[in-house]
Enzyme design. Structure first.
Site, PDB file in Angstrom:
ATOM      1  N   ASP A   1      57.987 -65.992   1.779  1.00  9.70           N
ATOM      2  CA  ASP A   1      58.932 -66.567   0.835  1.00  9.70           C
ATOM      3  C   ASP A   1      59.827 -65.541   0.155  1.00  9.70           C
ATOM      4  O   ASP A   1      60.975 -65.821  -0.164  1.00  9.70           O
ATOM      5  CB  ASP A   1      58.177 -67.365  -0.244  1.00  9.70           C
ATOM      6  CG  ASP A   1      57.498 -68.594   0.337  1.00  9.70           C
ATOM      7  OD1 ASP A   1      57.606 -68.800   1.563  1.00  9.70           O
ATOM      8  OD2 ASP A   1      56.860 -69.349  -0.413  1.00  9.70           O
TER       9      ASP A   1
ATOM     10  N   CYS B   1      50.473 -64.410   2.963  1.00  4.25           N
ATOM     11  CA  CYS B   1      51.587 -64.970   2.188  1.00  4.25           C
ATOM     12  C   CYS B   1      51.349 -66.436   1.848  1.00  4.25           C
ATOM     13  O   CYS B   1      50.506 -67.113   2.426  1.00  4.25           O
ATOM     14  CB  CYS B   1      52.901 -64.795   2.942  1.00  4.25           C
ATOM     15  SG  CYS B   1      54.335 -65.076   1.874  1.00  4.25           S
ATOM     16  N   ASP B   2      52.155 -66.924   0.916  1.00  3.86           N
ATOM     17  CA  ASP B   2      51.938 -68.188   0.213  1.00  3.86           C
ATOM     18  C   ASP B   2      51.412 -69.347   1.057  1.00  3.86           C
ATOM     19  O   ASP B   2      50.352 -69.892   0.781  1.00  3.86           O
ATOM     20  CB  ASP B   2      53.245 -68.645  -0.444  1.00  3.86           C
ATOM     21  CG  ASP B   2      53.741 -67.661  -1.478  1.00  3.86           C
ATOM     22  OD1 ASP B   2      53.106 -66.615  -1.649  1.00  3.86           O
ATOM     23  OD2 ASP B   2      54.772 -67.931  -2.108  1.00  3.86           O
ATOM     24  N   LYS B   3      52.151 -69.765   2.079  1.00  6.82           N
ATOM     25  CA  LYS B   3      51.785 -70.975   2.819  1.00  6.82           C
ATOM     26  C   LYS B   3      50.690 -70.725   3.826  1.00  6.82           C
ATOM     27  O   LYS B   3      50.046 -71.652   4.306  1.00  6.82           O
ATOM     28  CB  LYS B   3      53.015 -71.572   3.531  1.00  6.82           C
ATOM     29  CG  LYS B   3      54.210 -71.810   2.629  1.00  6.82           C
ATOM     30  CD  LYS B   3      53.853 -72.593   1.380  1.00  6.82           C
ATOM     31  CE  LYS B   3      54.986 -72.586   0.378  1.00  6.82           C
ATOM     32  NZ  LYS B   3      55.334 -71.268  -0.173  1.00  6.82           N
TER      33      LYS B   3
ATOM     34  N   SER C   1      58.841 -71.491  -7.005  1.00  8.73           N
ATOM     35  CA  SER C   1      57.973 -70.387  -6.635  1.00  8.73           C
ATOM     36  C   SER C   1      56.886 -70.229  -7.686  1.00  8.73           C
ATOM     37  O   SER C   1      57.078 -70.570  -8.857  1.00  8.73           O
ATOM     38  CB  SER C   1      58.792 -69.104  -6.549  1.00  8.73           C
ATOM     39  OG  SER C   1      57.963 -67.972  -6.546  1.00  8.73           O
TER      40      SER C   1
ATOM     41  N   GLU D   1      61.835 -73.696  -2.290  1.00 10.21           N
ATOM     42  CA  GLU D   1      61.580 -73.181  -3.631  1.00 10.21           C
ATOM     43  C   GLU D   1      62.898 -72.678  -4.223  1.00 10.21           C
ATOM     44  O   GLU D   1      63.779 -72.226  -3.499  1.00 10.21           O
ATOM     45  CB  GLU D   1      60.580 -72.023  -3.585  1.00 10.21           C
ATOM     46  CG  GLU D   1      59.199 -72.454  -3.171  1.00 10.21           C
ATOM     47  CD  GLU D   1      58.209 -71.295  -3.121  1.00 10.21           C
ATOM     48  OE1 GLU D   1      58.637 -70.132  -3.226  1.00 10.21           O
ATOM     49  OE2 GLU D   1      57.005 -71.568  -2.973  1.00 10.21           O
TER      50      GLU D   1
END
Length: 571
Positions: free
Chosen positions: A85, A126-128, A474, A448
């Site tokens: 992201d 990372c995020d996802k 975010s 985001e």
């Protein structure tokens, strides 16, 4: 340890005369007869060279494989994608981000199914990739251990700790004429000094906390920063642990229950975590066949004290939390305060309570407050509902002094238009900026809005305007920002019917998001509304838009465990 393969998936590709062709492939890769006779463990990583979040996962995978081998399993490493992201943010690339969560789950599922692996260790940065990896563990229901790749070390700028959030906000400060070109360049060069995921309590660290709280990760494994060698020790231990789970047939759906989902939501709320957790926890529940939507998450947030002073709402980063004992210390504080269910099972084969028996909350620290004296009495994230969001919305209130806002709408039909308006300071104090057609279907991909919110904050306007969207925010977002507004504009939701000047009220204390229109006026506008066609009429984003469901149920793309005829682990 010897495990009978007669009931494991790998029997189809490694046992009996009919598996001779399959075994010939294993011999081609240098495997011995002994290795072929052992259980096959998928070691899945999101390693790539896209960003620092994932760059150390390949190293950690090698340590994981050592652990599997030491416990008489045969590791088979494979990789899947990530969309990072921090690089995708602020442009059309962000449309790929949420889509990648489900593609990660799908691709790991297909690799496991296609090669009949018996167990899974998943490493994500990372995020996802964190929820994606945990979702597929629940979907396959093979014995599984999750491990976070670790956070980045904080940068130093003019004597202060900084993160990538500071760079995003500096863009706004620079555009307002309050930061020189030289300072912006110096900041961007020092903000991210190592491998690892964003250092604040943004989405990656939020979901890393969830991995421990929900029981899918070894205690303490979420804490060590990515460059630390202790992370390799946790990786090796994760490889050993998955073999114990396989021997005892302890599976993800034995671990992830409604009670453990409540624990997960509590750790998000108590740490002022990312609003994205309100999307990912329902999606994980969906994979296990458990009803758990945004309203369930919001109810838990409302009932949980905010006690961890972490960025972006607070002062500290993941490394600081690690140095006082990591996620187990926060869990211990919640357990002692009566906010955690200690009876939930974990991948250690012990309960949360048993894992935390010898953990103490240190007295000489300022990061975790006692539940009896919290930063605020309710969680750092709040659910909203009203005539503008009948399917709910979510707002992060950690660090916000004023939790209500009323003002006229200023409508934008994509993030780029809103960012341009903010960058040129073409808005007024007191307005509610509305960014719509950015939902799961409408984006497609539910982007985001960090570039826009960070620019507002950098201009010193973070508490002087509000922002609502059917997209996401975010984990690094701060200020009065409401996301996940549903139904989304693309399906005729009220956010798509707003006009400039409509008076919008956001009240995070009472949990309300409303517009000063009556039902008749809203109905009349809906009669005049016409659906829009996105620019994505082929490819992965088109396919996602056809299958994705509403945000309040996790923006999921398939019917989930409730529709299963059989579970992969039982083939």
């Amino acid at each position: 340890m010897s495990i009978d393969k007669s009931k494991l998936p790998s029997r189809y590709v490694s046992v009996g005369p009919e598996s001779a062709p399959h075994r010939s492939y294993y011999y081609a890769m240098g495997m011995s007869e002994e290795e072929i006779a052992q259980p096959f463990v998928g070691v899945a990583t999101c390693w790539n060279e896209a960003a620092p979040c994932n760059i150390s996962l390949s190293r950690q995978a090698q340590a994981t494989k050592k652990g599997v081998k030491a416990a008489y399993g045969t590791p088979r490493e494979f990789t899947t994608i990530t969309v990072t992201d921090g690089i995708a943010m602020g442009h059309a690339g962000m449309k790929s981000s949420l889509v990648s969560r489900d593609l990660i789950a799908d691709s790991v599922e297909l690799t496991m199914r296609g090669h009949c692996y018996d167990a899974l260790v998943g490493l994500a940065g990372c995020d996802k990739s964190l929820p994606g990896m945990m979702m597929v563990m629940l979907r396959l229901n093979v014995p599984s251990v999750f491990m976070y790749g670790g956070s980045i070390l904080p940068g130093k700028f003019k004597g202060k700790d900084v993160t990538v959030q500071d760079v995003f906000e500096a863009v706004g400060t620079h555009s307002a004429g309050n930061m020189s070109d030289e300072d912006l360049h110096e900041l961007e060069c020092v903000a991210c000094p190592s491998a690892g995921s964003c250092g604040g309590q943004f989405t990656a660290n939020t979901m890393a906390c969830v991995s421990e709280a929900i029981g899918l990760a070894l205690p303490g494994s979420a804490g060590a920063p990515a460059p630390y060698e202790s992370r390799d020790e946790y990786a090796e231990a994760s490889g050993r642990s998955v073999m114990e789970l396989l021997e005892n047939n302890l599976r993800p759906r034995d671990i992830v229950t409604r009670s453990s989902l409540v624990n997960a939501a509590r750790i998000v709320a108590s740490s002022g975590g990312s609003t994205n957790a309100a999307l990912h926890l329902p999606a994980m529940a969906h994979e296990a066949g458990i009803d758990f939507d945004i309203f369930d998450v919001a109810d838990i947030f409302k009932d949980t004290p905010y006690i961890a002073d972490l960025k972006p709402g607070g002062q500290y980063v993941a490394k600081d939390l690690f140095e006082i004992g990591g996620v187990p210390v926060l869990m211990r504080a919640l357990l002692e305060g009566g906010y955690f269910d200690g009876d939930c099972m974990t991948v250690t084969g012990k309960t949360i309570g048993e894992n935390l028996e010898n953990i103490k909350v240190p007295d000489d620290q300022k990061i975790i407050y006692p539940v009896s004296n919290p930063i605020t009495k309710t969680g750092g994230v709040v659910g909203l509902k009203g005539n503008l969001a009948t399917e709910g919305a979510i707002v992060k209130v950690a660090g916000l002094e004023n939790q209500s806002f009323t003002g006229p709408a200023r409508c934008f039909d994509c993030e780029e238009d809103a960012f341009s308006c903010v960058e040129n300071r073409n808005y007024r104090e007191g307005e509610v900026l509305v960014i719509r057609y950015e939902g799961p279907k409408g984006g497609p991909g539910m982007r985001e809005m960090l570039a826009t919110t960070a620019a507002l904050y950098g201009q010193g306007m973070g508490d002087k305007v509000a922002l609502i969207t059917d997209g996401r925010f975010s984990g690094a977002t701060r200020g009065f920002c409401v996301g996940h507004v549903g139904p989304e504009a693309a399906v005729g939701g009220p956010i798509g019917l707003l006009k400039d000047g409509d008076i919008i009220t956001i009240n995070a204390v009472e949990g309300i998001l409303s517009v000063d229109l009556n039902d008749e006026q809203i109905s009349h506008r809906r009669d005049e509304w016409k659906p829009r066609e996105t620019d994505f009429q082929s490819g992965a984003l088109w396919r996602y838009a056809q299958t994705v469901g509403p945000a309040y149920k996790g923006a999921v793309t398939h019917p989930g465990a409730k529709a299963e005829k059989h579970v992969y682990a039982d083939i």
